[in-house]
Design an enzyme around this catalytic site. Structure first.
Site, mmCIF file in Angstrom:
data_model
loop_
_atom_site.group_PDB
_atom_site.id
_atom_site.type_symbol
_atom_site.label_atom_id
_atom_site.label_comp_id
_atom_site.label_asym_id
_atom_site.label_seq_id
_atom_site.Cartn_x
_atom_site.Cartn_y
_atom_site.Cartn_z
ATOM 1 N N ASP A 253 0.958 -1.355 -0.067
ATOM 2 C CA ASP A 253 -0.100 -0.164 0.020
ATOM 3 C C ASP A 253 0.943 1.243 0.002
ATOM 4 O O ASP A 253 2.129 1.232 -0.778
ATOM 5 C CB ASP A 253 -0.818 -0.195 1.237
ATOM 6 N N HIS A 276 1.746 2.148 -3.277
ATOM 7 C CA HIS A 276 0.872 3.035 -3.693
ATOM 8 C C HIS A 276 1.492 4.449 -3.693
ATOM 9 O O HIS A 276 0.896 5.515 -3.831
ATOM 10 C CB HIS A 276 -0.484 3.031 -3.329
#
Ligand SMILES: *[C@@H]1O[C@H](CO)[C@@H](O)[C@H](O)[C@H]1NC(C)=O
Ligand SMILES: *[C@@H]1O[C@H](CO)[C@@H](O)[C@H](O)[C@H]1NC(C)=O
Ligand SMILES: *[C@@H]1O[C@H](CO)[C@@H](O)[C@H](O)[C@H]1NC(C)=O
Ligand SMILES: *[C@@H]1O[C@H](CO)[C@@H](O)[C@H](O)[C@H]1NC(C)=O
Length: 452
Positions: A253, A276
């Site tokens: 993430d 991310h």
């Protein structure tokens, strides 16, 4: 201003406490040294040095199998009472630690020296339902350092499996709760330094700071597989005066996630990926108030990430994001290097709503490299546009994996572009003007002034 008064008060109180406790402790230290000197042939029960607390001396096994939580807690309790003490987690050993809270206030200058490996229980079933929020919880700690060559291993692989199941399977899967623990959390703590260590394989976020101030993170490594869901690297919330530098973060993430109530955050010299990218938000979920300001993200290398520099807000929120700079960011095969998404949604469709967390004063400067989907994607709210968005010296070319849109996209976004711009569509992406919106910005400013 309000925060300054708050700070001075805390500083004054800490100073008082420091003066109050330093003298008796100095006296004690001298006594202890005298005693040690007198009986120098006797071995000291808890340490070789006066201020060192080796968890092995508190009954730890270090075999990675038996539970060493009580030894760790006992070492913490003893060291906590002594100024400038060091808790040692020795090298070449593995310590199985269950969910614990290491609580302050402690004497100033406490250090946790981790040279060995700290392991979380790997079986989901061995976590009590009441302590799923985090694994190691530092609470009310001041002037504290974690360092060493060691590793903190969340052993999250059994927790990650759940994400492959469908929603129906999830409700029938009793073994894996929907709440998963963050590996390391600092709650309501100030003057914290985390350096050199590795934090790996967390069930959820790796290192989280909330309601904390004056944080320094330096030279750490955070990693978990790209397929591990929601495993943010570093997560900040209601936290101020933070420097995160010279670290290597790759998870499933966000490398760094900056949430509401954060200001004066400086993130620099970070290698980020997979993951991310570096994100502000998601902000304003369920019509909430969100305020984030004075953020600098600079000198970042991103590789194979989904996003690069990103701000995401839910529809319907209130508050403001302002004074944010992303500069000198090198991207390699990043899907969306530059992204503002004011329609953030974790489902297929979210309801359209009018309110929004306003975005004002965002600089994207010297961002270069390759993208796989779209070089610039600025999707600002229909109700309140983004203002003072600057795009300067952006040079982004399609990567070998490219399969998207070469056009820069700006929706309801005011600002200016300058310097070298590749692709050239960046040059006519932003709207000029937007003076009227300044009035809204002023009122948002005063709403956020109360929160930050
Ligand atoms: C932290 O504690 C150490 C040891 O007592 C002290 O020397 C240092 O000044 C403290 N740092 C701050 C910023 O108060
Ligand atoms: C960074 O941390 C590693 C241990 O993980 C250590 O060996 C190295 O010396 C540290 N670098 C600096 C500049 O402190
Ligand atoms: C913007 O944020 C930076 C970093 O915290 C800070 O140094 C600067 O003073 C801020 N600028 C304004 C106009 O507030
Ligand atoms: C939300 O608004 C957009 C643009 O006006 C529209 O295309 C979309 O269908 C709307 N979505 C919903 C769920 O109403």
């Amino acid at each position: 201003m309000k925060r300054n008064i708050h700070f001075s008060l805390i500083f004054f109180l800490s100073l008082l406490m420091f003066i109050f406790v330093t003298f008796p402790v100095d006296a004690r230290k001298t006594n202890m040294k005298k005693k040690l000197h007198k009986h120098h042939k006797e071995s000291h029960p808890h340490s070789t040095q006066v201020n060192t607390y080796d968890i092995m001396s508190f009954g730890a096994n270090g075999n990675g199998v038996s539970d060493d939580s009580q030894a760790f807690l006992a070492a913490w309790k003893s060291a906590c009472k002594v100024a400038s003490a060091t808790i040692k987690v020795p090298e070449k050993l593995n310590f199985l630690i269950k969910a614990i809270t290491l609580q302050g206030p402690c004497m100033p200058g406490l250090t946790l020296q981790i040279d060995g490996t700290i392991l979380a229980p790997s079986q989901v079933s061995s976590w009590p339902k009441s302590s799923l929020f985090q694994w190691i919880n530092f609470k009310w700690v001041q002037n504290f350092t974690i360092k060493g060559d060691g590793t903190i291993d969340g052993q999250g692989f059994n927790w990650w499996k759940n994400s492959e199941l469908s929603d129906i399977q999830k409700t029938h899967s009793k073994q894996i709760p929907s709440m998963k623990p963050t590996a390391i959390r600092f709650y309501s703590s100030n003057l914290i330094s985390v350096k050199d260590i590795k934090i790996i394989n967390s069930p959820l976020c790796h290192l989280k700071f909330d309601n904390s101030n004056r944080i320094k993170v330096d030279n750490i490594t955070i990693s978990s597989p790209q397929s591990s869901p929601n495993t943010d690297g570093i997560h900040l919330q209601n936290t101020h005066d933070v420097e995160i530098q010279h670290s290597n973060i790759g998870t499933g993430d966000d490398c760094v996630s900056i949430q509401t109530g954060c200001s004066n955050i400086h993130v620099h010299h970070i290698k980020c990926g997979p993951g991310h990218g570096i994100s502000l938000g998601g902000l304003g979920k369920d019509k909430s108030l969100a305020c984030v300001s004075d953020i600098i993200v600079a000198d970042i290398a991103m590789k194979n990430t989904l996003y690069g520099a990103r701000i995401k807000t839910w529809q319907g929120g209130n508050g403001m994001v302002k004074n944010v700079t992303f500069s000198r960011i090198k991207v390699h095969d990043v899907m969306y290097p530059i992204m503002i998404d004011q329609y953030y949604c974790d489902k297929q469709i979210c309801k359209n709503q009018t309110g929004t967390v306003m975005i004002s004063g965002v600089k994207f400067d010297q961002i270069s490299g390759t993208y796989a989907m779209q070089p610039v994607h600025l999707a600002c709210s229909n109700s309140i546009p983004c203002t003072d968005v600057d795009l300067t010296d952006i040079q982004l070319r399609p990567s070998l994996e490219y399969r998207g849109y070469e056009q820069a996209m700006c929706w309801n976004s005011y600002g200016k572009s300058q310097g070298e711009l590749v692709p050239s569509s960046i040059d006519y992406c932003l709207r000029s003007g937007g003076g009227l919106i300044k009035r809204i910005a002023k009122s948002r400013d005063s709403v956020c002034y109360k929160l930050l």
